[in-house]
Design a protein around this motif. Structure first.
Motif, PDB file in Angstrom:
ATOM      1  N   VAL A 283       0.851  -1.633   0.023  1.00 20.51           N
ATOM      2  CA  VAL A 283       0.077  -0.213  -0.041  1.00 20.51           C
ATOM      3  C   VAL A 283       0.837   1.049   0.115  1.00 20.51           C
ATOM      4  N   ALA A 284       1.654   0.954   0.434  1.00 23.32           N
ATOM      5  CA  ALA A 284       3.273   2.477   0.703  1.00 23.32           C
ATOM      6  C   ALA A 284       3.566   2.908  -0.253  1.00 23.32           C
TER       7      ALA A 284
ATOM      8  N   GLY B 203       5.005  10.651  -4.374  1.00 32.04           N
ATOM      9  CA  GLY B 203       5.772   9.612  -3.383  1.00 32.04           C
ATOM     10  C   GLY B 203       6.853   8.502  -4.364  1.00 32.04           C
ATOM     11  N   LEU B 204       6.547   6.750  -4.143  1.00 29.34           N
ATOM     12  CA  LEU B 204       7.424   6.768  -4.688  1.00 29.34           C
ATOM     13  C   LEU B 204       7.647   6.473  -6.696  1.00 29.34           C
TER      14      LEU B 204
ATOM     15  N   ASP C 133       1.287   9.558   5.430  1.00 31.52           N
ATOM     16  CA  ASP C 133       0.978   8.732   6.370  1.00 31.52           C
ATOM     17  C   ASP C 133       1.421   7.186   5.269  1.00 31.52           C
ATOM     18  N   CYS C 134       2.179   7.621   4.265  1.00 34.37           N
ATOM     19  CA  CYS C 134       2.595   6.116   3.435  1.00 34.37           C
ATOM     20  C   CYS C 134       4.765   5.590   4.488  1.00 34.37           C
ATOM     21  N   PHE C 135       4.641   6.804   4.786  1.00 30.59           N
ATOM     22  CA  PHE C 135       5.840   7.145   5.371  1.00 30.59           C
ATOM     23  C   PHE C 135       6.057   6.131   6.644  1.00 30.59           C
TER      24      PHE C 135
END
Length: 232
Positions: A26-27, A64-65, A187-189
């Motif tokens: 998810v991240a 993000g990434l 959040d993802c971090f």
């Protein structure tokens, strides 16, 4: 066949490993690793904007990434745009470091699934080989957590040491220059941090499963048989 207590601990550890796998997936997919506020420095300097007027030149950015977006505020209202890291933007970033972050997370996903399988195996039966037992489960959980920590640390290095947010904000900006006013890990971090913590919890559970608790022995009453009892 492992005892009930040991089966429960390994079943819980397998569940945590699977949750960690889902968290990393998810991240990686959601573009909310970093958010921030960006100032259109060129626009603000052109009009000599003072503090009350600077609000018109402060936009937002998130990424993000693999992708992200930003709102450019250069005095004429906000303009929204989205971007992808691959294949074009990565050339302007620290390519090696960015690819390493993704590779670390991919390896962590693999080890999370391996640890999930090993925990299931130990919950069902007692393996004959030591590497297939708690020692192996500890090894895979440690490796999964270690690679997540490496990914998180590398991302922090990219943001703080290589000015990742500023590079992304100024990508393909030929006229205006943006400076970073504020950065926040999102959040993802923190999901990745939670994934690493989950594997640390698994190591604790596996360690507890190896503790041999003393068995409580109940004293049996001795039966004294006398000659009178035999007669009756």
């Amino acid at each position: 066949m492992p005892g009930c207590f040991k089966r429960t601990l390994f079943a819980l550890a397998s569940l945590i490993s699977f949750v960690s796998f889902l968290l990393i997936v998810v991240a990686m997919g959601i573009p909310k690793w970093m958010t921030g506020k960006i100032l259109c420095k060129t626009g603000a300097d052109l009009v000599n904007a003072t503090d009350p007027e600077l609000v018109k030149f402060i936009g937002e950015i998130y990424y993000g990434l693999f992708r992200g977006g930003k709102i450019r505020q250069c005095g004429l209202g906000g303009r929204r745009s989205k971007f992808t890291i691959f294949p074009h933007m990565v050339k302007k970033l620290n390519t090696g470091l960015h690819v390493m972050i993704i590779m670390f997370l991919c390896v962590a996903i693999f080890f999370s699934l391996v640890s999930f399988g090993f925990c299931i195996l130990n919950a069902i039966k007692v393996p004959y080989r030591a590497i297939n037992g708690p020692a192996g489960a500890c090894l895979w959980n440690f490796l999964a957590g270690a690679f997540v920590v490496l990914a998180v640390t590398s991302f922090m290095a990219a943001v703080k040491l290589h000015h990742l947010t500023e590079r992304i904000a100024n990508f393909r900006e030929n006229v205006f220059r943006f400076v970073i006013l504020e950065e926040r890990f999102e959040d993802c971090f923190w999901i990745c941090v939670a994934s690493a913590t989950a594997h640390a919890v698994n190591l604790l559970l596996i360690a507890i499963s190896g503790i041999h608790f003393p068995k409580i022995k109940t004293k049996t009453e001795e039966v004294n048989v006398t000659a009178e009892d035999i007669m009756y």
